[in-house]
Design an enzyme around this catalytic site. Structure first.
Site, PDB file in Angstrom:
ATOM      1  N   GLY A  36       0.805  -1.230   0.000  1.00 14.28           N
ATOM      2  CA  GLY A  36       0.000   0.000   0.000  1.00 14.28           C
ATOM      3  C   GLY A  36       0.833   1.272   0.000  1.00 14.28           C
ATOM      4  N   VAL A  37       0.420   2.232   0.812  1.00 10.36           N
ATOM      5  CA  VAL A  37       1.107   3.525   0.928  1.00 10.36           C
ATOM      6  C   VAL A  37       2.568   3.305   1.353  1.00 10.36           C
ATOM      7  CG1 VAL A  37       1.199   5.631   2.324  1.00 10.36           C
ATOM      8  CG2 VAL A  37      -0.996   4.807   1.473  1.00 10.36           C
ATOM      9  N   ASP A  38       2.743   2.430   2.316  1.00 15.09           N
ATOM     10  CA  ASP A  38       4.067   2.138   2.871  1.00 15.09           C
ATOM     11  C   ASP A  38       5.014   1.668   1.758  1.00 15.09           C
ATOM     12  OD1 ASP A  38       5.905   1.828   4.886  1.00 15.09           O
ATOM     13  OD2 ASP A  38       5.040  -0.016   5.699  1.00 15.09           O
ATOM     14  N   THR A 127      -7.465   2.179   6.034  1.00 14.28           N
ATOM     15  CA  THR A 127      -8.590   1.812   5.148  1.00 14.28           C
ATOM     16  C   THR A 127      -8.207   0.835   4.034  1.00 14.28           C
ATOM     17  OG1 THR A 127      -8.225   3.677   3.642  1.00 14.28           O
ATOM     18  CG2 THR A 127      -9.744   4.037   5.490  1.00 14.28           C
ATOM     19  N   VAL A 129      -5.145  -2.380   3.740  1.00 13.57           N
ATOM     20  CA  VAL A 129      -4.852  -3.700   4.309  1.00 13.57           C
ATOM     21  C   VAL A 129      -5.519  -3.860   5.687  1.00 13.57           C
ATOM     22  CG1 VAL A 129      -2.968  -5.170   5.158  1.00 13.57           C
ATOM     23  CG2 VAL A 129      -2.666  -3.861   3.061  1.00 13.57           C
TER      24      VAL A 129
HETATM   25  N1  AR6 Z   1      -1.351   7.212  -2.388  1.00 15.98           N
HETATM   26  C1  AR6 Z   1      -2.484   7.477  -1.687  1.00 15.98           C
HETATM   27  N2  AR6 Z   1      -3.264   6.503  -1.159  1.00 15.98           N
HETATM   28  C2  AR6 Z   1      -2.878   5.228  -1.344  1.00 15.98           C
HETATM   29  C3  AR6 Z   1      -1.692   4.865  -2.048  1.00 15.98           C
HETATM   30  C4  AR6 Z   1      -0.913   5.934  -2.582  1.00 15.98           C
HETATM   31  N3  AR6 Z   1       0.216   5.702  -3.264  1.00 15.98           N
HETATM   32  N4  AR6 Z   1      -1.596   3.506  -2.042  1.00 15.98           N
HETATM   33  C5  AR6 Z   1      -2.660   3.030  -1.368  1.00 15.98           C
HETATM   34  N5  AR6 Z   1      -3.444   4.057  -0.953  1.00 15.98           N
HETATM   35  P1  AR6 Z   1      -2.838   0.864   3.178  1.00 15.98           P
HETATM   36  P2  AR6 Z   1      -3.424   0.508   6.066  1.00 15.98           P
HETATM   37  C6  AR6 Z   1      -4.685   4.013  -0.145  1.00 15.98           C
HETATM   38  O1  AR6 Z   1      -3.084  -0.572   2.926  1.00 15.98           O
HETATM   39  O2  AR6 Z   1      -4.807   0.053   5.778  1.00 15.98           O
HETATM   40  C7  AR6 Z   1       1.004  -1.844   4.619  1.00 15.98           C
HETATM   41  O3  AR6 Z   1       1.421  -3.105   4.179  1.00 15.98           O
HETATM   42  C8  AR6 Z   1      -5.430   2.713  -0.067  1.00 15.98           C
HETATM   43  O4  AR6 Z   1      -6.322   2.591  -1.174  1.00 15.98           O
HETATM   44  O5  AR6 Z   1      -1.638   1.501   2.571  1.00 15.98           O
HETATM   45  O6  AR6 Z   1      -3.200   1.506   7.169  1.00 15.98           O
HETATM   46  C9  AR6 Z   1       1.708  -1.399   5.902  1.00 15.98           C
HETATM   47  O7  AR6 Z   1       3.044  -1.858   5.945  1.00 15.98           O
HETATM   48  C10 AR6 Z   1      -6.176   2.844   1.247  1.00 15.98           C
HETATM   49  O8  AR6 Z   1      -7.401   3.579   1.096  1.00 15.98           O
HETATM   50  O9  AR6 Z   1      -2.687   1.165   4.780  1.00 15.98           O
HETATM   51  C11 AR6 Z   1       0.867  -2.039   6.956  1.00 15.98           C
HETATM   52  O10 AR6 Z   1       1.229  -3.379   7.183  1.00 15.98           O
HETATM   53  C12 AR6 Z   1      -5.243   3.704   2.102  1.00 15.98           C
HETATM   54  O11 AR6 Z   1      -4.303   4.274   1.196  1.00 15.98           O
HETATM   55  C13 AR6 Z   1      -0.531  -1.966   6.395  1.00 15.98           C
HETATM   56  O12 AR6 Z   1      -0.363  -1.925   4.976  1.00 15.98           O
HETATM   57  C14 AR6 Z   1      -4.485   2.956   3.186  1.00 15.98           C
HETATM   58  O13 AR6 Z   1      -4.147   1.662   2.744  1.00 15.98           O
HETATM   59  C15 AR6 Z   1      -1.264  -0.715   6.805  1.00 15.98           C
HETATM   60  O14 AR6 Z   1      -2.579  -0.790   6.341  1.00 15.98           O
END
Ligand code: AR6
Length: 173
Positions: A36-38, A127, A129
């Protein structure tokens, strides 16, 4: 404490492309990357970010970064100065973890204030993972940023998809 004067803005796009002082990362407690973002932040920001995360793990955060807390590193090659890593709660239907999600926004703003950041980009923490329903996450995010006393002038919510963007835009008017 007086109410926040922070302007809330919403954009649809990729958080790694935001030209802001600080970008908030939806990390996990290992601070060593993920999806995801990370994943996007580490990929686009380059190895300097991971190197600082490792140093944090070797120091004060040997046990990892607890859920609801935040810590800063360089933003490496991103068009931002810092990344503020925060760990959102995994959504649960059995237990109300809203206070932890609110804490992510509050603590990220606190760290941003320590850095002197005036513009901060937030993703929709938890929102992806971590499974938090978007509407509820939006409400918590917007309420918390509005209630937090901070010197941050712009809190920019950056949403990847149309549906998330619409949910935020409806609340940030
Ligand atoms: N820019 C903006 N929003 C994004 C992007 C981006 N590049 N990529 C995804 N999103 P998530 P969490 C949205 O899964 O739920 C990781 O593996 C996505 O659609 O990134 O807090 C970490 O290492 C979603 O709505 O974060 C943790 O293990 C939102 O960003 C775990 O995921 C957050 O999705 C954290 O899970």
């Amino acid at each position: 404490m007086s109410a926040s004067r922070t302007t809330l803005t919403v954009v649809q796009g990729d958080i790694t492309e935001q030209t802001v002082d600080a970008v908030v990362n939806a990390a996990n407690s290992s601070l060593l990357g993920g999806g995801g973002v990370d994943g996007a932040i580490h990929r686009r920001g380059g190895p300097e970010i991971l190197a600082e995360c490792r140093a944090l793990r070797d120091g004060h955060y040997g046990g990892g970064l607890p859920t609801g807390q935040a810590v800063a590193t360089t933003a490496g090659r991103l068009p931002a100065r810092w990344v503020v890593h925060t760990v959102g709660p995994v959504f649960s239907r059995q237990e109300d973890r809203s206070a932890l999600l609110a804490s992510c926004y509050r603590e990220s703003l606190r760290v941003a204030d320590e850095l002197g950041a005036r513009t901060v980009a937030f993703p929709a923490i938890s929102t992806g993972v971590y499974g938090w329903p978007m509407e509820d996450a939006v409400r918590i995010a917007v309420e918390t940023v509005r209630e937090t006393h901070t010197a941050v002038e712009e809190a920019r919510f950056v949403l990847f998809d149309e549906q998330a963007f619409a949910a935020f835009a409806a609340q940030v008017r």
